[in-house]
Design a protein around this motif. Structure first.
Motif, PDB file in Angstrom:
ATOM      1  N   TYR A 171     -31.215 -37.514  -5.708  1.00 58.68           N
ATOM      2  CA  TYR A 171     -30.387 -38.820  -6.422  1.00 58.68           C
ATOM      3  C   TYR A 171     -29.160 -38.381  -5.106  1.00 58.68           C
ATOM      4  N   GLU A 172     -27.980 -39.827  -5.253  1.00 62.79           N
ATOM      5  CA  GLU A 172     -27.190 -39.515  -4.706  1.00 62.79           C
ATOM      6  C   GLU A 172     -26.013 -39.386  -5.187  1.00 62.79           C
ATOM      7  N   THR A 173     -24.491 -38.501  -3.871  1.00 60.32           N
ATOM      8  CA  THR A 173     -23.324 -38.380  -5.413  1.00 60.32           C
ATOM      9  C   THR A 173     -22.639 -39.860  -5.451  1.00 60.32           C
ATOM     10  N   GLY A 174     -22.512 -39.470  -6.964  1.00 56.13           N
ATOM     11  CA  GLY A 174     -21.561 -40.791  -7.569  1.00 56.13           C
ATOM     12  C   GLY A 174     -22.673 -41.248  -8.208  1.00 56.13           C
ATOM     13  N   GLU A 175     -23.875 -40.898  -8.416  1.00 61.48           N
ATOM     14  CA  GLU A 175     -25.108 -41.530  -9.079  1.00 61.48           C
ATOM     15  C   GLU A 175     -24.637 -40.908 -10.433  1.00 61.48           C
ATOM     16  N   GLU A 184     -24.107 -39.353 -21.067  1.00 67.17           N
ATOM     17  CA  GLU A 184     -23.686 -39.723 -19.539  1.00 67.17           C
ATOM     18  C   GLU A 184     -22.452 -38.888 -18.424  1.00 67.17           C
ATOM     19  N   GLY A 185     -23.295 -38.719 -17.529  1.00 68.97           N
ATOM     20  CA  GLY A 185     -22.549 -37.773 -16.856  1.00 68.97           C
ATOM     21  C   GLY A 185     -22.486 -38.469 -15.430  1.00 68.97           C
ATOM     22  N   THR A 186     -21.906 -38.033 -14.102  1.00 73.79           N
ATOM     23  CA  THR A 186     -21.980 -38.814 -12.685  1.00 73.79           C
ATOM     24  C   THR A 186     -22.096 -37.400 -11.839  1.00 73.79           C
ATOM     25  N   SER A 196     -35.638 -25.831  -3.717  1.00 73.37           N
ATOM     26  CA  SER A 196     -34.933 -26.475  -5.034  1.00 73.37           C
ATOM     27  C   SER A 196     -33.619 -27.303  -3.830  1.00 73.37           C
ATOM     28  N   VAL A 197     -33.282 -28.669  -4.991  1.00 75.85           N
ATOM     29  CA  VAL A 197     -32.256 -28.915  -4.612  1.00 75.85           C
ATOM     30  C   VAL A 197     -31.536 -29.319  -6.319  1.00 75.85           C
ATOM     31  N   THR A 198     -29.653 -28.568  -6.358  1.00 77.23           N
ATOM     32  CA  THR A 198     -29.298 -28.231  -7.766  1.00 77.23           C
ATOM     33  C   THR A 198     -28.232 -29.462  -7.536  1.00 77.23           C
ATOM     34  N   LEU A 199     -28.210 -30.104  -8.601  1.00 76.27           N
ATOM     35  CA  LEU A 199     -26.799 -31.045  -8.610  1.00 76.27           C
ATOM     36  C   LEU A 199     -25.818 -30.600  -9.367  1.00 76.27           C
ATOM     37  N   HIS A 200     -25.087 -30.752  -9.009  1.00 79.86           N
ATOM     38  CA  HIS A 200     -23.210 -31.413  -9.972  1.00 79.86           C
ATOM     39  C   HIS A 200     -22.765 -31.848 -10.567  1.00 79.86           C
ATOM     40  N   ILE A 201     -23.647 -31.790 -12.150  1.00 83.94           N
ATOM     41  CA  ILE A 201     -22.976 -33.674 -12.641  1.00 83.94           C
ATOM     42  C   ILE A 201     -21.580 -32.957 -13.371  1.00 83.94           C
ATOM     43  N   GLY A 223     -28.614 -43.904 -13.886  1.00 79.00           N
ATOM     44  CA  GLY A 223     -27.771 -45.699 -13.614  1.00 79.00           C
ATOM     45  C   GLY A 223     -27.119 -45.578 -12.814  1.00 79.00           C
ATOM     46  N   LYS A 224     -26.328 -46.298 -12.118  1.00 81.45           N
ATOM     47  CA  LYS A 224     -26.092 -47.117 -11.440  1.00 81.45           C
ATOM     48  C   LYS A 224     -25.089 -46.257 -10.614  1.00 81.45           C
TER      49      LYS A 224
END
Length: 228
Positions: A171-175, A184-186, A196-201, A223-224
């Motif tokens: 994933y990418e930051t801002g996605e 919906e989250g960013t 592992s990889v953790t995402l802060h959404i 999303g975009k």
């Protein structure tokens, strides 16, 4: 966590052993990164470069940590470190042709390396095996009679490949992602960790920390990417 505080001591012990072996076999195993986890079904592993990961040794603190209820004995812990160093050796030194007849992660090349470092030439851990006298000559000349070993080796390779996929950032930051509960989250931050990889959404005013692997498995919609 108490176990995590033990990692500097364990790292120093492993590197000291590997430095001795490096000196003897003219290798550089002591320079390779060492990571630790909390796996319940794997004591340790040597991972080569590839599949999005760098070469490293990995050990489970649930077995080698001193604070666990039933840690490995000193002898078995030492054997584990040698076991993984033998894996490193089989890919980083010249193996005699006579010892290349049996393929597999735990094939004849690996067993030859075990004979050099004094590790138990068996794929799976058995308590007290480090104290046994192993007939390396017999082990190196005879094929493995357990017909499931090839299947196990294939399974291990598949499992290691899956683990390596877990550390690739997908994933990418801002996605944006569409969560079935939070909406919906960013993605505002990405943390790449060993294994592992953790995402802060951010969902509205709240930020949730979600494992990327779980996000992918549940097939959340992507999303975009937002652009400022």
């Amino acid at each position: 966590m108490t176990l995590q505080k033990e990692t500097p001591i364990l790292t120093a012990q492993i590197r000291a052993l590997y430095r001795e072996l490096d000196k003897k076999f003219h290798l550089r195993g002591a320079n390779i990164p060492i990571t630790f986890g909390f796996e319940t079904d794997s004591l340790g592993a040597y991972n080569q470069n590839g599949h999005g990961q760098r070469e490293h040794f990995h050990f489970s603190l649930l077995f080698i940590g001193y604070a666990v209820k039933n840690p490995l004995s000193k002898e078995d812990r030492l054997d584990l470190y040698k076991h993984e160093y033998a894996h490193y050796m089989q890919y980083n030194m010249t193996i005699p042709k006579l010892c290349q007849w049996q393929p597999g992660i735990h094939g004849s090349a690996w067993k030859y390396c075990c004979s050099l470092v004094g590790a138990a030439p068996t794929p799976y851990y058995k308590a007290g095996e480090a104290l046994m006298n192993h007939n390396y000559d017999k082990v190196l000349k005879n094929p493995i009679h357990d017909k499931t070993v090839t299947i196990r080796d294939q399974h291990r390779r598949e499992q290691e490949y899956k683990r390596t996929q877990n550390v690739i950032v997908k994933y990418e930051t801002g996605e944006n992602v569409d969560h079935p509960k939070f909406g919906e989250g960013t993605i505002v931050k990405i943390e790449q960790q060993p294994g592992s990889v953790t995402l802060h959404i951010r969902f509205g005013e709240e930020v949730k920390v979600i494992d990327q692997k779980w996000l992918i498995q549940t097939k959340y919609k992507k999303g975009k990417i937002q652009r400022d």
